[in-house]
Scaffold this motif. Structure first.
Motif, short mmCIF file in Angstrom:
data_model
loop_
_atom_site.label_atom_id
_atom_site.label_comp_id
_atom_site.label_asym_id
_atom_site.label_seq_id
_atom_site.Cartn_x
_atom_site.Cartn_y
_atom_site.Cartn_z
N ASP A 20 0.87 -1.18 0.00
CA ASP A 20 0.00 0.00 0.00
C ASP A 20 0.90 1.22 0.00
O ASP A 20 1.99 1.20 0.56
CB ASP A 20 -0.89 0.03 1.25
N CYS A 21 0.44 2.29 -0.62
CA CYS A 21 1.24 3.49 -0.75
C CYS A 21 0.42 4.71 -0.34
O CYS A 21 -0.72 4.85 -0.76
CB CYS A 21 1.70 3.62 -2.20
N LEU A 22 1.00 5.56 0.50
CA LEU A 22 0.34 6.79 0.96
C LEU A 22 1.34 7.93 0.97
O LEU A 22 2.52 7.72 1.22
CB LEU A 22 -0.21 6.60 2.38
N PRO A 23 0.89 9.16 0.73
CA PRO A 23 1.79 10.31 0.83
C PRO A 23 2.26 10.49 2.28
O PRO A 23 1.48 10.32 3.21
CB PRO A 23 0.94 11.50 0.41
N LYS A 24 3.54 10.81 2.45
CA LYS A 24 4.09 11.03 3.79
C LYS A 24 5.39 11.81 3.68
O LYS A 24 6.23 11.48 2.85
CB LYS A 24 4.33 9.68 4.48
N HIS A 25 5.55 12.83 4.50
CA HIS A 25 6.77 13.63 4.56
C HIS A 25 7.18 14.19 3.20
O HIS A 25 8.36 14.26 2.87
CB HIS A 25 7.93 12.84 5.17
N GLY A 26 6.22 14.56 2.39
CA GLY A 26 6.51 15.12 1.08
C GLY A 26 6.93 14.08 0.06
O GLY A 26 7.35 14.41 -1.04
N GLY A 27 6.80 12.83 0.40
CA GLY A 27 7.15 11.73 -0.51
C GLY A 27 6.08 10.67 -0.45
O GLY A 27 4.89 10.97 -0.25
N LEU A 28 6.49 9.42 -0.60
CA LEU A 28 5.54 8.31 -0.55
C LEU A 28 6.01 7.28 0.47
O LEU A 28 7.19 6.94 0.53
CB LEU A 28 5.42 7.65 -1.92
N ALA A 29 5.07 6.79 1.28
CA ALA A 29 5.34 5.76 2.27
C ALA A 29 4.73 4.45 1.77
O ALA A 29 3.61 4.43 1.26
CB ALA A 29 4.74 6.15 3.61
N TYR A 30 5.49 3.37 1.93
CA TYR A 30 5.05 2.06 1.44
C TYR A 30 4.87 1.11 2.62
O TYR A 30 5.73 1.02 3.49
CB TYR A 30 6.08 1.50 0.46
N TYR A 31 3.74 0.41 2.61
CA TYR A 31 3.36 -0.49 3.69
C TYR A 31 3.18 -1.90 3.15
O TYR A 31 2.58 -2.10 2.11
CB TYR A 31 2.04 -0.03 4.32
N LEU A 32 3.69 -2.87 3.90
CA LEU A 32 3.48 -4.28 3.60
C LEU A 32 3.05 -4.98 4.89
O LEU A 32 3.70 -4.81 5.93
CB LEU A 32 4.77 -4.95 3.11
N ASP A 33 1.99 -5.74 4.84
CA ASP A 33 1.52 -6.50 6.00
C ASP A 33 1.42 -5.63 7.26
O ASP A 33 1.93 -5.99 8.32
CB ASP A 33 2.44 -7.70 6.27
N MET A 34 0.80 -4.48 7.12
CA MET A 34 0.56 -3.56 8.24
C MET A 34 1.85 -3.02 8.87
O MET A 34 1.90 -2.70 10.05
CB MET A 34 -0.29 -4.23 9.33
N LYS A 35 2.91 -2.94 8.07
CA LYS A 35 4.18 -2.38 8.54
C LYS A 35 4.66 -1.34 7.54
O LYS A 35 4.62 -1.58 6.33
CB LYS A 35 5.25 -3.46 8.69
#
Length: 162
Positions: A20-35
């Motif tokens: 999963d990918c969400l905007p964060k800190h002016g970039g993109l944050a990537y999540y796998l298995d709730m991490k």
């Protein structure tokens, strides 16, 4: 809307399926298995944080979230990693690093393997709010005036001693 990544977008292709990918800190944050396993940022020219200057750009590269107590294992294996000054649980590969592409690929292999040391667990906002509310409701120890308390006990002792 302008995409927050230009030069680092290729790293997304190295992630395993199901992220999963969400905007964060002016970039993109990537999540796998709730991490949270990766943050990519591209804001060039920022070398300073809280009045301290660093020899690398702070917000242009690859941030790898790893709990502080687990970071030594990564530093031994990946000598190129830096501590990110904005968060004690972040390791960082600056984009201006000489072997940036190869270094990122090495860390992406760790993410793909599901290394249990990598990533930070995602806490739901409801549980965080509940924890914050319970922390605020914790009763504080009452401060007492010892002189008055001692005087009170002395007066009782004097009365019972007669």
């Amino acid at each position: 809307m302008k995409h927050p990544l230009n030069d680092l977008y290729w790293i997304e292709d190295l992630l395993p399926p199901g992220y999963d990918c969400l905007p964060k800190h002016g970039g993109l944050a990537y999540y796998l298995d709730m991490k949270l396993v990766l943050i990519l940022v591209e804001r060039k020219g920022l070398y300073e944080h809280k009045g301290v200057s660093y020899p690398f750009e702070l917000w242009n590269g690859c941030i790898i979230p790893v709990e502080k107590k687990k970071q030594n294992a990564f530093f031994l294996k990946y000598l190129f990693l830096e501590n990110h000054p904005a968060n004690k649980d972040w390791l960082y590969i600056p984009a201006q690093s000489e072997d940036f592409e190869e270094e990122v690929k090495q860390l992406m292999r760790e993410i793909s393997k599901g290394n249990p040391l990598l990533g930070l667990s995602v806490k739901s906002s409801l549980s965080e709010k509940a924890e914050a509310a319970s922390a605020k409701k914790t009763p504080r120890k009452a401060k007492t005036d010892k002189k008055k308390e001692n005087a009170f006990f002395l007066s009782i002792a004097k009365k019972s001693g007669k």
